[in-house]
Design a protein around this motif. Structure first.
Motif, PDB file in Angstrom:
ATOM      1  N   ARG A  66       6.165   5.132   1.532  1.00 19.44           N
ATOM      2  CA  ARG A  66       6.364   5.009   0.077  1.00 19.44           C
ATOM      3  C   ARG A  66       6.236   6.359  -0.628  1.00 19.44           C
ATOM      4  O   ARG A  66       6.978   6.642  -1.572  1.00 19.44           O
ATOM      5  CB  ARG A  66       5.343   4.023  -0.494  1.00 19.44           C
ATOM      6  CG  ARG A  66       5.586   2.592  -0.051  1.00 19.44           C
ATOM      7  CD  ARG A  66       4.663   1.634  -0.782  1.00 19.44           C
ATOM      8  NE  ARG A  66       4.826   0.284  -0.287  1.00 19.44           N
ATOM      9  CZ  ARG A  66       5.822  -0.529  -0.648  1.00 19.44           C
ATOM     10  NH1 ARG A  66       6.722  -0.117  -1.505  1.00 19.44           N
ATOM     11  NH2 ARG A  66       5.906  -1.750  -0.150  1.00 19.44           N
ATOM     12  N   LEU A  67       5.319   7.166  -0.176  1.00 19.17           N
ATOM     13  CA  LEU A  67       5.183   8.490  -0.790  1.00 19.17           C
ATOM     14  C   LEU A  67       6.415   9.344  -0.546  1.00 19.17           C
ATOM     15  O   LEU A  67       6.884  10.057  -1.436  1.00 19.17           O
ATOM     16  CB  LEU A  67       3.931   9.193  -0.234  1.00 19.17           C
ATOM     17  CG  LEU A  67       2.564   8.659  -0.701  1.00 19.17           C
ATOM     18  CD1 LEU A  67       1.442   9.440  -0.065  1.00 19.17           C
ATOM     19  CD2 LEU A  67       2.469   8.722  -2.224  1.00 19.17           C
ATOM     20  N   LYS A  68       6.968   9.262   0.660  1.00 18.68           N
ATOM     21  CA  LYS A  68       8.151  10.044   0.982  1.00 18.68           C
ATOM     22  C   LYS A  68       9.355   9.574   0.182  1.00 18.68           C
ATOM     23  O   LYS A  68      10.246  10.360  -0.126  1.00 18.68           O
ATOM     24  CB  LYS A  68       8.444   9.957   2.476  1.00 18.68           C
ATOM     25  CG  LYS A  68       7.439  10.716   3.333  1.00 18.68           C
ATOM     26  CD  LYS A  68       7.783  10.645   4.813  1.00 18.68           C
ATOM     27  CE  LYS A  68       6.826  11.481   5.633  1.00 18.68           C
ATOM     28  NZ  LYS A  68       7.127  11.430   7.088  1.00 18.68           N
ATOM     29  N   PRO A 122       3.203   5.304   7.993  1.00 18.43           N
ATOM     30  CA  PRO A 122       2.314   4.785   6.940  1.00 18.43           C
ATOM     31  C   PRO A 122       2.543   5.391   5.559  1.00 18.43           C
ATOM     32  O   PRO A 122       2.237   4.762   4.545  1.00 18.43           O
ATOM     33  CB  PRO A 122       0.915   5.117   7.463  1.00 18.43           C
ATOM     34  CG  PRO A 122       1.117   6.164   8.496  1.00 18.43           C
ATOM     35  CD  PRO A 122       2.445   5.906   9.097  1.00 18.43           C
ATOM     36  N   ASP A 123       3.092   6.623   5.497  1.00 19.78           N
ATOM     37  CA  ASP A 123       3.319   7.272   4.196  1.00 19.78           C
ATOM     38  C   ASP A 123       4.753   7.087   3.710  1.00 19.78           C
ATOM     39  O   ASP A 123       5.239   7.890   2.905  1.00 19.78           O
ATOM     40  CB  ASP A 123       2.968   8.760   4.280  1.00 19.78           C
ATOM     41  CG  ASP A 123       3.768   9.483   5.351  1.00 19.78           C
ATOM     42  OD1 ASP A 123       4.473   8.808   6.136  1.00 19.78           O
ATOM     43  OD2 ASP A 123       3.702  10.728   5.385  1.00 19.78           O
ATOM     44  N   LYS A 180      -1.927  -1.999  10.449  1.00 14.80           N
ATOM     45  CA  LYS A 180      -1.527  -0.740   9.849  1.00 14.80           C
ATOM     46  C   LYS A 180      -0.573   0.000  10.785  1.00 14.80           C
ATOM     47  O   LYS A 180      -0.832   0.094  11.988  1.00 14.80           O
ATOM     48  CB  LYS A 180      -2.749   0.130   9.552  1.00 14.80           C
ATOM     49  CG  LYS A 180      -3.726  -0.496   8.563  1.00 14.80           C
ATOM     50  CD  LYS A 180      -3.073  -0.687   7.199  1.00 14.80           C
ATOM     51  CE  LYS A 180      -4.042  -1.241   6.176  1.00 14.80           C
ATOM     52  NZ  LYS A 180      -3.410  -1.458   4.856  1.00 14.80           N
ATOM     53  N   SER A 211      -0.267   2.993  10.870  1.00 17.04           N
ATOM     54  CA  SER A 211      -1.009   4.178  11.325  1.00 17.04           C
ATOM     55  C   SER A 211      -1.758   3.915  12.629  1.00 17.04           C
ATOM     56  O   SER A 211      -2.152   4.849  13.328  1.00 17.04           O
ATOM     57  CB  SER A 211      -1.997   4.628  10.242  1.00 17.04           C
ATOM     58  OG  SER A 211      -2.889   3.574   9.904  1.00 17.04           O
ATOM     59  N   HIS A 262       0.843  -1.202   0.000  1.00 20.94           N
ATOM     60  CA  HIS A 262       0.000   0.000   0.000  1.00 20.94           C
ATOM     61  C   HIS A 262       0.877   1.250   0.000  1.00 20.94           C
ATOM     62  O   HIS A 262       1.832   1.357   0.762  1.00 20.94           O
ATOM     63  CB  HIS A 262      -0.916   0.001   1.230  1.00 20.94           C
ATOM     64  CG  HIS A 262      -1.949  -1.084   1.204  1.00 20.94           C
ATOM     65  ND1 HIS A 262      -2.902  -1.172   0.210  1.00 20.94           N
ATOM     66  CD2 HIS A 262      -2.175  -2.118   2.042  1.00 20.94           C
ATOM     67  CE1 HIS A 262      -3.687  -2.220   0.445  1.00 20.94           C
ATOM     68  NE2 HIS A 262      -3.247  -2.816   1.539  1.00 20.94           N
ATOM     69  N   LYS A 263       0.535   2.185  -0.841  1.00 21.77           N
ATOM     70  CA  LYS A 263       1.371   3.383  -1.013  1.00 21.77           C
ATOM     71  C   LYS A 263       1.218   4.388   0.123  1.00 21.77           C
ATOM     72  O   LYS A 263       2.154   5.118   0.449  1.00 21.77           O
ATOM     73  CB  LYS A 263       1.046   4.058  -2.346  1.00 21.77           C
ATOM     74  CG  LYS A 263       1.425   3.213  -3.563  1.00 21.77           C
ATOM     75  CD  LYS A 263       1.095   3.941  -4.852  1.00 21.77           C
ATOM     76  CE  LYS A 263       1.506   3.096  -6.045  1.00 21.77           C
ATOM     77  NZ  LYS A 263       1.179   3.764  -7.335  1.00 21.77           N
ATOM     78  N   THR A 264       0.024   4.451   0.699  1.00 23.11           N
ATOM     79  CA  THR A 264      -0.218   5.480   1.726  1.00 23.11           C
ATOM     80  C   THR A 264      -0.578   4.906   3.087  1.00 23.11           C
ATOM     81  O   THR A 264      -0.813   5.667   4.021  1.00 23.11           O
ATOM     82  CB  THR A 264      -1.357   6.416   1.273  1.00 23.11           C
ATOM     83  OG1 THR A 264      -2.548   5.636   1.058  1.00 23.11           O
ATOM     84  CG2 THR A 264      -0.992   7.134  -0.006  1.00 23.11           C
ATOM     85  N   ASP A 265      -0.659   3.591   3.193  1.00 23.99           N
ATOM     86  CA  ASP A 265      -1.096   2.971   4.455  1.00 23.99           C
ATOM     87  C   ASP A 265      -0.291   1.694   4.683  1.00 23.99           C
ATOM     88  O   ASP A 265      -0.780   0.588   4.450  1.00 23.99           O
ATOM     89  CB  ASP A 265      -2.589   2.672   4.388  1.00 23.99           C
ATOM     90  CG  ASP A 265      -3.222   2.588   5.773  1.00 23.99           C
ATOM     91  OD1 ASP A 265      -2.505   2.863   6.761  1.00 23.99           O
ATOM     92  OD2 ASP A 265      -4.418   2.247   5.868  1.00 23.99           O
TER      93      ASP A 265
END
Length: 238
Positions: free
Chosen positions: A233-235, A230-231, A195, A197, A153-156
């Motif tokens: 991958r985005l970072k 959780p983020d 998660k 998160s 998961h990209k954001t979670d």
């Protein structure tokens, strides 16, 4: 006179035949030498992949381990006062029996044949990982001898928790602890995801202490892993 000529001719023929054998043998000898040398080197490499060069006592784990968080509570305290968090069961195989040996642990492969590592995985019943580094994940699966689906998961971000010989009942978190409550059993395997998160460490720079516990608050096994937000991958893309 004829007999002497025949005998001489036979002797000359025999000598030439023997010289031809010797010459052929001498030509093959260097090749055989290098073949044997290569085999010996290969066996030495396999031996080095199996055990330390010298006899020694090696602690568990046989590789560097993260430090415990500076603050953690008893299992009973986390179960009673922590936050109960949801989890997804992605594998539930109550009849699973852990193998004593997998064919790809053989020394002819070498990557997973190191005996101290094999003993480490056999000793433990709880394992944790994130699906953020595929090479690390590949080694993780091969060392356990157990395949796990990933979601990435990209954001979670998910934290994967693998338990052998325990039926998971609940998961609690408090500070830098995650307590997985389970009922011990002789066989079986479960894999859950939680998660990141849902985890709120008191110190993001310290490791998470993940513990497999009985309902009475007795530790069965533990695992240390860094906390990844959780983020993540985005970072990584920024």
């Amino acid at each position: 006179m004829c007999n002497v000529k025949k005998i001489s001719l036979c002797m000359i023929t025999l000598i030439l035949f023997n010289l031809n054998i010797v010459s052929s043998y001498d030509a093959e000898e260097p090749n055989r030498f290098y073949e044997l040398k290569a085999k010996i080197k290969g066996l030495e490499n396999r031996l080095n992949s199996l055990e330390p060069i010298k006899p020694q006592t090696i602690a568990d784990p046989p590789f560097p381990e993260l430090s415990l968080p500076s603050k953690f509570d008893t299992l009973s305290h986390v179960i009673e006062n922590g936050t109960k968090i949801p989890y997804d069961v992605i594998i539930n195989n109550p009849g699973y029996r852990r193998p004593a040996y997998e064919e790809y642990w053989h020394s002819s492969i070498g990557r997973w044949s190191y005996v101290p590592t094999r003993i480490h995985y056999a000793l433990h019943r709880l394992f944790t990982n994130y699906d953020v580094a595929l090479s690390d994940w590949y080694d993780f699966e091969q060392n356990m001898g157990f395949k796990i689906p990933t979601f990435q998961h990209k954001t979670d971000l998910d934290l994967y928790i693998v338990t052998f010989q325990a039926d998971i009942i609940a998961v609690y978190t408090l500070g830098n602890q995650v307590v997985v409550v389970g009922s011990p059993r002789r066989i079986g395997a479960q894999v859950i995801t939680i998660k990141t998160s849902a985890i709120h460490p008191s110190n993001n720079e310290e490791s998470l202490l993940v513990q497999l516990s009985t309902q009475a608050g007795e530790e069965i096994d533990y695992s240390l892993i860094s906390y990844i937000p959780p983020d993540f991958r985005l970072k990584q893309k920024e």
